[in-house]
Write a protein that holds these residues in place. Structure first.
Motif, short mmCIF file in Angstrom:
data_model
loop_
_atom_site.label_atom_id
_atom_site.label_comp_id
_atom_site.label_asym_id
_atom_site.label_seq_id
_atom_site.Cartn_x
_atom_site.Cartn_y
_atom_site.Cartn_z
N GLY A 1 0.76 -1.34 -0.04
CA GLY A 1 -0.04 0.21 -0.01
C GLY A 1 0.91 1.25 0.07
N ASN A 2 1.77 1.19 0.80
CA ASN A 2 2.92 2.28 0.87
C ASN A 2 2.39 3.73 0.68
N VAL A 3 2.86 4.60 -0.22
CA VAL A 3 2.50 5.85 -0.16
C VAL A 3 1.11 6.19 -0.38
N PRO A 4 0.40 5.72 -1.26
CA PRO A 4 -1.33 6.02 -1.37
C PRO A 4 -1.90 5.48 -0.18
N ALA A 5 -1.47 4.50 0.71
CA ALA A 5 -2.17 3.97 1.67
C ALA A 5 -2.09 4.87 3.01
N MET A 6 -1.10 5.90 2.88
CA MET A 6 -1.02 7.00 4.03
C MET A 6 -2.49 7.50 4.26
N ARG A 7 -3.28 7.47 3.32
CA ARG A 7 -4.62 8.24 3.81
C ARG A 7 -5.46 7.22 4.44
N ASN A 8 -4.90 5.94 4.63
CA ASN A 8 -5.80 5.26 5.59
C ASN A 8 -5.74 5.66 7.14
N GLN A 9 -4.72 6.34 7.38
CA GLN A 9 -4.63 6.95 8.68
C GLN A 9 -5.68 7.99 9.04
N LEU A 10 -6.27 8.60 8.07
CA LEU A 10 -7.30 9.55 8.34
C LEU A 10 -8.56 8.83 8.86
N GLY A 11 -8.73 7.69 9.13
CA GLY A 11 -9.96 7.07 9.55
C GLY A 11 -10.83 6.63 8.60
N ILE A 12 -12.09 6.50 9.09
CA ILE A 12 -13.01 5.74 8.08
C ILE A 12 -13.50 6.70 7.06
N ASP A 13 -13.65 8.02 7.24
CA ASP A 13 -14.10 8.93 6.17
C ASP A 13 -13.02 9.33 5.47
N ASN A 14 -11.87 8.57 5.25
CA ASN A 14 -10.46 9.17 4.57
C ASN A 14 -10.79 9.65 3.06
N ALA A 15 -11.70 8.64 2.51
CA ALA A 15 -11.91 9.08 1.01
C ALA A 15 -12.52 10.58 0.98
N GLU A 16 -13.39 10.63 1.79
CA GLU A 16 -13.92 12.12 1.56
C GLU A 16 -12.94 13.00 2.26
N ASN A 17 -12.08 12.69 3.22
CA ASN A 17 -11.29 13.80 3.60
C ASN A 17 -10.30 14.09 2.42
N VAL A 18 -9.66 13.07 1.72
CA VAL A 18 -8.81 13.28 0.73
C VAL A 18 -9.59 14.24 -0.46
N LEU A 19 -10.83 14.00 -0.75
CA LEU A 19 -11.42 14.73 -1.80
C LEU A 19 -11.43 16.20 -1.34
N GLN A 20 -12.08 16.32 -0.05
CA GLN A 20 -12.11 17.67 0.56
C GLN A 20 -10.70 18.52 0.46
N ARG A 21 -9.60 17.73 0.85
CA ARG A 21 -8.27 18.43 0.89
C ARG A 21 -7.90 18.87 -0.43
N ALA A 22 -8.20 18.04 -1.55
CA ALA A 22 -7.80 18.03 -2.84
C ALA A 22 -8.24 19.25 -3.62
N TYR A 23 -9.76 19.01 -3.53
CA TYR A 23 -10.83 19.69 -4.45
C TYR A 23 -11.26 20.78 -3.55
N VAL A 24 -11.11 21.15 -2.35
CA VAL A 24 -11.93 22.25 -1.66
C VAL A 24 -10.72 22.95 -0.96
N GLU A 25 -9.94 22.42 -0.05
CA GLU A 25 -9.01 23.39 0.82
C GLU A 25 -8.08 23.79 -0.08
#
Ligand code: SF4
Length: 181
Positions: free
Chosen positions: A89-113
């Motif tokens: 999983g390596n680098v892309p799996a780092m987002r797994n640490q963001l918890g169960i809503d990590n996919a949504e958190n990633v999208l918010q970070r990339a496309y909103v923040e």
């Protein structure tokens, strides 16, 4: 008859494929021994049937990755997890640490923040593939015959594994083949 070889790029940075291209003159030997039937470096749109060997770079990050991975497994005799993203999983799996809503958190970070214009999360309508809730290594989704670790695996290690597979021997990496250059 030539071995039907594929290489695939899932959730990775393409660094593993760059290392593959660093095989130098072994690429010429490879050209004699294999038919490259699918790869980011050739213009083939659909993963074909009856593939003998496939190197898979990258982790399983989204629905598109998962769909093609199942197709690859069904159509390929031998799969190799190619590089640390595929293996762990390596680098892309780092987002797994963001918890169960990590996919949504990633999208918010990339496309909103981080957006300077029109901040909004794109709908899962084909523009951005549906992210999986957790990034997974390849072997957690399908059976994998062999593992080729490294970020990226050095060219010498790739050569050692591929040469053994092409020779029909059970691959074994040892000594210098396991050192990082
Ligand atoms: Fe890139 Fe390293 Fe992942 Fe290969 S293992 S895709 S080089 S981050």
């Amino acid at each position: 008859m030539k071995i039907r070889l594929a290489t695939v790029w899932l959730g990775g940075c393409s660094g593993c494929h760059m290392s593959f291209l660093d095989l130098d003159e072994f690429l010429i030997d490879l050209a004699d021994a294999v038919e490259l039937v699918y790869s980011p470096v050739v213009d083939v749109k659909n993963y074909p049937e009856n593939v003998d060997l496939c190197l898979i770079e990258g982790a399983v990050c989204n629905g598109d990755n998962l769909e093609i991975l199942h197709k690859i497994r069904a159509r390929t005799k031998v799969l190799v997890s190619f590089g640390d993203c595929a293996v762990t999983g390596n680098v892309p799996a780092m987002r797994n640490q963001l918890g169960i809503d990590n996919a949504e958190n990633v999208l918010q970070r990339a496309y909103v923040e981080n957006a300077q214009n029109n901040p909004s999360v794109p709908k899962a309508d084909g523009i951005v593939p549906q992210l999986l809730e957790h990034v997974r290594p390849v072997h957690e989704m399908v059976y994998v015959e062999h593992f080729l670790p490294g970020c990226p695996p050095p060219a010498a290690r790739i050569k050692a594994l591929v040469a053994q597979l092409l020779a029909g021997t059970a691959p074994k990496l040892e000594g210098e083949q396991l050192k990082f250059g």
